[in-house]
Design an enzyme around this catalytic site. Structure first.
Site, short mmCIF file in Angstrom:
data_model
loop_
_atom_site.label_atom_id
_atom_site.label_comp_id
_atom_site.label_asym_id
_atom_site.label_seq_id
_atom_site.Cartn_x
_atom_site.Cartn_y
_atom_site.Cartn_z
N ASN A 1 0.85 -1.18 0.00
CA ASN A 1 0.00 0.00 0.00
C ASN A 1 0.90 1.25 0.00
OD1 ASN A 1 -1.44 2.25 1.02
ND2 ASN A 1 -3.06 0.89 1.71
N HIS B 1 0.98 6.18 1.84
CA HIS B 1 1.70 7.11 2.71
C HIS B 1 2.94 7.72 2.06
CE1 HIS B 1 -1.31 6.72 5.60
NE2 HIS B 1 -1.16 5.41 5.66
N HIS C 1 -5.61 3.84 -1.86
CA HIS C 1 -6.93 4.22 -1.36
C HIS C 1 -7.20 5.65 -1.80
CE1 HIS C 1 -9.69 4.48 2.49
NE2 HIS C 1 -10.32 4.82 1.39
N ARG D 1 -6.56 12.84 0.86
CA ARG D 1 -5.45 13.22 1.74
C ARG D 1 -4.12 12.59 1.32
NH1 ARG D 1 -7.12 10.00 7.20
NH2 ARG D 1 -9.07 11.07 6.83
N GLU E 1 -8.76 0.72 -2.96
CA GLU E 1 -9.69 0.81 -1.84
C GLU E 1 -10.59 2.01 -2.06
OE1 GLU E 1 -7.77 0.97 1.95
OE2 GLU E 1 -6.27 -0.49 1.36
N THR F 1 -8.20 3.60 8.13
CA THR F 1 -9.46 2.84 8.14
C THR F 1 -9.58 2.15 9.49
OG1 THR F 1 -8.93 2.43 5.82
CG2 THR F 1 -10.85 1.29 6.73
N GLU G 1 -11.04 -9.14 2.70
CA GLU G 1 -9.80 -8.88 3.42
C GLU G 1 -10.16 -8.74 4.89
OE1 GLU G 1 -6.81 -6.02 2.01
OE2 GLU G 1 -6.66 -5.33 4.07
N HIS H 1 -3.76 -4.77 7.60
CA HIS H 1 -3.86 -3.57 8.43
C HIS H 1 -2.95 -3.65 9.64
CE1 HIS H 1 -5.37 0.16 10.04
NE2 HIS H 1 -5.97 0.33 8.87
N1 PXP Z 1 -6.05 -2.93 4.12
C1 PXP Z 1 -6.91 -1.89 4.16
C2 PXP Z 1 -8.32 -2.12 3.77
C3 PXP Z 1 -6.49 -0.60 4.55
O1 PXP Z 1 -7.37 0.41 4.57
C4 PXP Z 1 -5.14 -0.41 4.87
C5 PXP Z 1 -4.66 0.95 5.26
O2 PXP Z 1 -4.89 1.84 4.26
C6 PXP Z 1 -4.27 -1.52 4.79
C7 PXP Z 1 -4.76 -2.76 4.44
C8 PXP Z 1 -2.83 -1.39 5.11
O3 PXP Z 1 -2.70 -1.04 6.46
P1 PXP Z 1 -1.35 -0.48 6.97
O4 PXP Z 1 -1.07 0.79 6.23
O5 PXP Z 1 -1.59 -0.25 8.43
O6 PXP Z 1 -0.30 -1.51 6.69
#
Ligand code: PXP
Length: 251
Positions: free
Chosen positions: A10, A13, A46, A52, A73, A104, A154, A197
């Protein structure tokens, strides 16, 4: 031996850091390319209502930077549906979205959202995307997602990670058992189980060891580690830990 588990990186960030100064650096497009080269199996992003992190203009540039499947997402909102129908992500994942949340926070209430969500699911599937739902490891939510035609669920690992990092071993073990049971049940229903997550080097292995899970989506920790060791190195190490947890030999 359980099959290799995929790693979806992901890159939200990277865009968060870029947006802190409003310029173009660091570029999530470059992050997608680096993650691909380091062994990622998918790119997750996402597009939030408040934009943001990832912005509309990033979508096509990220698509061009990698051959990997993209997991987008999104909230179940009409403007997001239009964007997803145009962008055609390999996977469209429904997540709950609250304006004030930092990330999330919980899983989607698929059970209560049925009437609203079912139409979105059908349109996206007809358009060629697979549909995923981000849910708590809860059999009621799993069944609701299945009944709506979700291809993938998920399971939210946030609670497991928090308990585990807090040293609450007994509660963490119970949460892990819930994740394991839901992954098994998903397979029985014909829904592909994934998880994610909050995962870190320290917490990823017990999750990756759940043999039914096909993919983990990991972001914040990898981008944080990238500050110290580079994104490629962070992705490679996570990949290695996941392979190790599966007993997959690493060459
Ligand atoms: N899965 C989903 C649905 C998420 O919203 C996120 C965070 O955007 C992640 C996985 C990844 O989580 P993390 O950034 O905490 O690794």
């Amino acid at each position: 031996m359980a099959a290799r588990i995929r790693l979806g990186v992901n890159i939200d960030h990277v865009a968060t850091i870029r947006n802190a100064r409003g310029g173009v650096h660091p570029d999530p497009e470059r992050a997608a390319a680096l993650a691909s080269a380091a062994g990622a199996d998918g790119i997750t992003l996402h597009l939030r209502e408040d934009r943001r992190h990832i912005k509309d203009a990033d979508l096509d540039r990220i698509r061009a930077a990698t051959d990997l499947p993209i997991n987008m997402e999104m909230a179940a909102a009409p403007d997001m549906l239009d964007i997803a129908l145009r962008f055609k992500p390999e996977t469209a994942m429904f997540v709950p979205e609250k304006r004030a949340e930092l990330t999330t926070e919980g899983g989607l209430d698929a059970a209560r959202g049925h009437n609203h969500l079912a139409d979105y699911v059908r349109k996206l599937k007809d358009n060629g995307s697979r549909v995923s739902m981000f849910i708590e490891p809860d059999p009621v939510q799993l069944l609701a997602a299945y009944r709506m035609g979700a291809d993938i669920t998920e399971f939210h690992t946030g609670r497991y990670v928090e308990l585990s990092l807090a040293g609450e071993d007994e509660l963490a073990a119970r949460e892990l058992a819930r994740l394991r049971a839901c992954a098994k049940e998903a397979v029985k229903l014909g829904v592909e189980p994934q998880a994610g997550h909050g995962l870190t080097y320290e917490t990823v292995q017990p999750i990756a060891a759940i043999s039914e899970l096909t993919e983990l989506n990991i972001g914040h920790f990898l981008v944080g580690e990238a500050v110290f060791v580079g994104l490629g190195e962070a992705v490679r190490k996570m990949r290695l830990l996941m392979d190790e947890a599966r007993g997959v030999s690493v060459t």
